[in-house]
Scaffold this motif. Structure first.
Motif, PDB file in Angstrom:
ATOM      1  N   THR A 145       5.658  31.709 -14.486  1.00  0.00           N
ATOM      2  CA  THR A 145       5.239  31.486 -15.832  1.00  0.00           C
ATOM      3  C   THR A 145       4.904  32.674 -16.623  1.00  0.00           C
ATOM      4  O   THR A 145       4.245  33.528 -16.076  1.00  0.00           O
ATOM      5  CB  THR A 145       4.116  30.431 -16.160  1.00  0.00           C
ATOM      6  OG1 THR A 145       3.107  30.956 -15.483  1.00  0.00           O
ATOM      7  CG2 THR A 145       4.616  29.054 -15.494  1.00  0.00           C
ATOM      8  N   THR A 146       5.098  32.824 -17.976  1.00  0.00           N
ATOM      9  CA  THR A 146       4.606  33.880 -18.724  1.00  0.00           C
ATOM     10  C   THR A 146       3.103  33.716 -18.718  1.00  0.00           C
ATOM     11  O   THR A 146       2.696  32.697 -18.574  1.00  0.00           O
ATOM     12  CB  THR A 146       5.356  34.042 -20.043  1.00  0.00           C
ATOM     13  OG1 THR A 146       5.096  32.754 -20.732  1.00  0.00           O
ATOM     14  CG2 THR A 146       6.716  34.379 -19.784  1.00  0.00           C
ATOM     15  N   ALA A 147       2.536  34.783 -19.465  1.00  0.00           N
ATOM     16  CA  ALA A 147       1.109  34.872 -19.641  1.00  0.00           C
ATOM     17  C   ALA A 147       0.478  33.370 -20.600  1.00  0.00           C
ATOM     18  O   ALA A 147      -0.585  32.859 -20.162  1.00  0.00           O
ATOM     19  CB  ALA A 147       0.489  35.974 -20.349  1.00  0.00           C
ATOM     20  N   ASP A 148       1.416  33.015 -21.549  1.00  0.00           N
ATOM     21  CA  ASP A 148       0.986  31.989 -22.496  1.00  0.00           C
ATOM     22  C   ASP A 148       1.549  30.789 -21.956  1.00  0.00           C
ATOM     23  O   ASP A 148       1.487  29.613 -22.637  1.00  0.00           O
ATOM     24  CB  ASP A 148       1.277  32.299 -23.937  1.00  0.00           C
ATOM     25  CG  ASP A 148       2.938  32.465 -23.842  1.00  0.00           C
ATOM     26  OD1 ASP A 148       3.766  32.190 -22.998  1.00  0.00           O
ATOM     27  OD2 ASP A 148       3.162  32.676 -25.086  1.00  0.00           O
ATOM     28  N   GLU A 149       2.230  30.641 -20.945  1.00  0.00           N
ATOM     29  CA  GLU A 149       2.783  29.591 -20.347  1.00  0.00           C
ATOM     30  C   GLU A 149       3.771  29.064 -20.998  1.00  0.00           C
ATOM     31  O   GLU A 149       3.997  27.745 -20.793  1.00  0.00           O
ATOM     32  CB  GLU A 149       1.993  28.508 -19.572  1.00  0.00           C
ATOM     33  CG  GLU A 149       0.962  29.178 -18.500  1.00  0.00           C
ATOM     34  CD  GLU A 149       0.130  28.230 -17.914  1.00  0.00           C
ATOM     35  OE1 GLU A 149      -0.152  26.858 -18.313  1.00  0.00           O
ATOM     36  OE2 GLU A 149      -0.189  28.564 -16.782  1.00  0.00           O
ATOM     37  N   GLY A 150       4.339  29.501 -21.917  1.00  0.00           N
ATOM     38  CA  GLY A 150       5.489  29.140 -22.922  1.00  0.00           C
ATOM     39  C   GLY A 150       6.844  29.213 -22.467  1.00  0.00           C
ATOM     40  O   GLY A 150       7.866  28.364 -23.085  1.00  0.00           O
ATOM     41  N   ALA A 151       6.992  30.016 -21.493  1.00  0.00           N
ATOM     42  CA  ALA A 151       8.305  30.025 -20.779  1.00  0.00           C
ATOM     43  C   ALA A 151       8.123  30.632 -19.414  1.00  0.00           C
ATOM     44  O   ALA A 151       7.201  30.816 -18.745  1.00  0.00           O
ATOM     45  CB  ALA A 151       9.027  31.356 -21.477  1.00  0.00           C
TER      46      ALA A 151
END
Length: 369
Positions: A195-201
């Motif tokens: 996951t990306t740092a903001d968990e959006g992708a």
């Protein structure tokens, strides 16, 4: 004539760029030397993935087992679970369960004492035969890469050489391994997910297309890196980006063979798989090995810039997916076949599956994440 010229170039100059393949620079500076990494404890048979546990131990997949590795150098080891089939990707859930990718079986959830609790066997009516990597978001959502509809994870070389249409997929399910669905299909052996740092992708590696893809949690996706010089494996999130492993290096000769279906078919039918012209996790230097003469300088000495039958490579990426630094174990090295790398506190640990060991990167890498 063009075909003959390509063949001659592939044999004589296997590390030259071909069809846009980048070639690694030839620097041999200490900062690029993966062989400077320190081996941790006794050898482990074909370590594949690692996951730092909530108890401070390091959990490592090896063959059909998951090992619990404790101690300052993770050298106190015991079998946490034996799952009967080859185990690959590992990830911990927020509630303290270990999720394991099991060849031919799917994803298995293990309790803190190693007992099986739940299983994901099929998604959208298709068996989950080839789970390669797994990650869990902070809300418990689980993301799994299914490498291929045709082959299990251990038959990765057969899948590459068969050159079948891309059939891998990115799967999402809830924390109970239920409500599973395909988030993105048509992937060329997806081999890592984070996951990306903001968990959006999600960032997903595709080994056979040598690429890094960004996939929003709502679906879709775009290519971030289109043309790696190696075959990417798993990637793990760090505080300022990602660590990514490459299990082998691409070469012009392999790329040439992949363009010749009749040759590949005959090779696969008549030659043992360990002698196919293709990437390998390790190179034991069999005299029948393809292009092995090109690796000899004199009296058995191998040139570090020679054709790479196997290789060790890992890199640190920025949050945007750009490479920041890399570590290499070149031809003749002893840290090949890197399948996983992650930060464990201030340390960076990698699985050298090709040489049966865990290694800790030098201090320069420890401070890099």
């Amino acid at each position: 004539m063009a075909l003959l010229r390509d063949l001659v170039d592939a044999i004589l100059f296997p590390n030259r760029p071909v069809h846009g393949i980048p070639v690694l620079d030839g620097a041999l500076s200490p900062n690029s030397r993966l062989d400077d990494a320190r081996a941790l404890g006794a050898p482990i048979t074909a370590p594949d993935d690692l996951a730092p546990g909530p108890d401070g131990a390091l959990y490592v997949s090896s063959g059909t087992t998951v090992l619990r590795c404790a101690g300052a150098d993770f050298d106190s080891r015991r079998v946490f679970a034996d799952l009967g089939r080859p185990v690959g990707g590992l990830a911990w859930t927020p509630d303290g369960r270990l999720l394991a990718c099991v060849s031919g079986r799917g994803v298995l959830a293990l309790t803190p004492d190693g007992r099986g609790e739940a299983q994901l066997e099929a998604v959208d009516g298709a068996p989950l035969r080839c789970p390669t990597a797994i990650t869990v978001a902070s809300d418990g959502t689980v993301f799994v890469t299914d490498g291929s509809r045709h082959n299990p994870p251990e038959d990765w070389l057969q899948d590459l050489m068969a050159a079948a249409p891309a059939s891998g997929r990115l799967v999402v399910c809830d924390s109970r391994l239920a409500a599973a669905r395909t988030l993105k299909g048509g992937l060329a052996w997806p081999n890592g997910v984070a996951t990306t740092a903001d968990e959006g992708a999600l960032l997903v590696t595709e080994a056979w297309s040598h690429s890094l893809v960004s996939v929003p949690r709502g679906g879709g996706g775009r290519v971030l890196v289109p043309n790696f010089a190696g075959y990417p494996a798993r990637l793990k999130r760090a505080t300022d980006g990602f660590w990514i492993a490459f299990f082998a290096l691409r070469s012009q000769l392999t790329e040439f063979v992949l363009r010749e279906p009749r040759f590949r078919a005959q090779m696969m039918a008549e030659v043992p798989p360990e002698l196919w012209i293709g990437p390998a996790l390790s190179s034991p230097f069999n005299y029948r090995e393809p292009t092995q003469i090109g690796r000899i300088k004199k009296l058995g000495i191998q040139k570090p810039w020679a054709p790479a039958r196997s290789y060790g490579l890992l890199a640190r990426l920025s949050p945007e997916g750009d490479p920041v630094e890399s570590f290499h174990s070149r031809v003749g090295g002893h840290t090949h076949g890197i399948t996983s790398v992650c930060a464990v506190g201030p340390r960076v640990i990698a699985c050298a599956k090709g040489h049966d060991k865990l290694v800790e990167l030098p201090a320069k890498a420890r401070g890099a994440h």
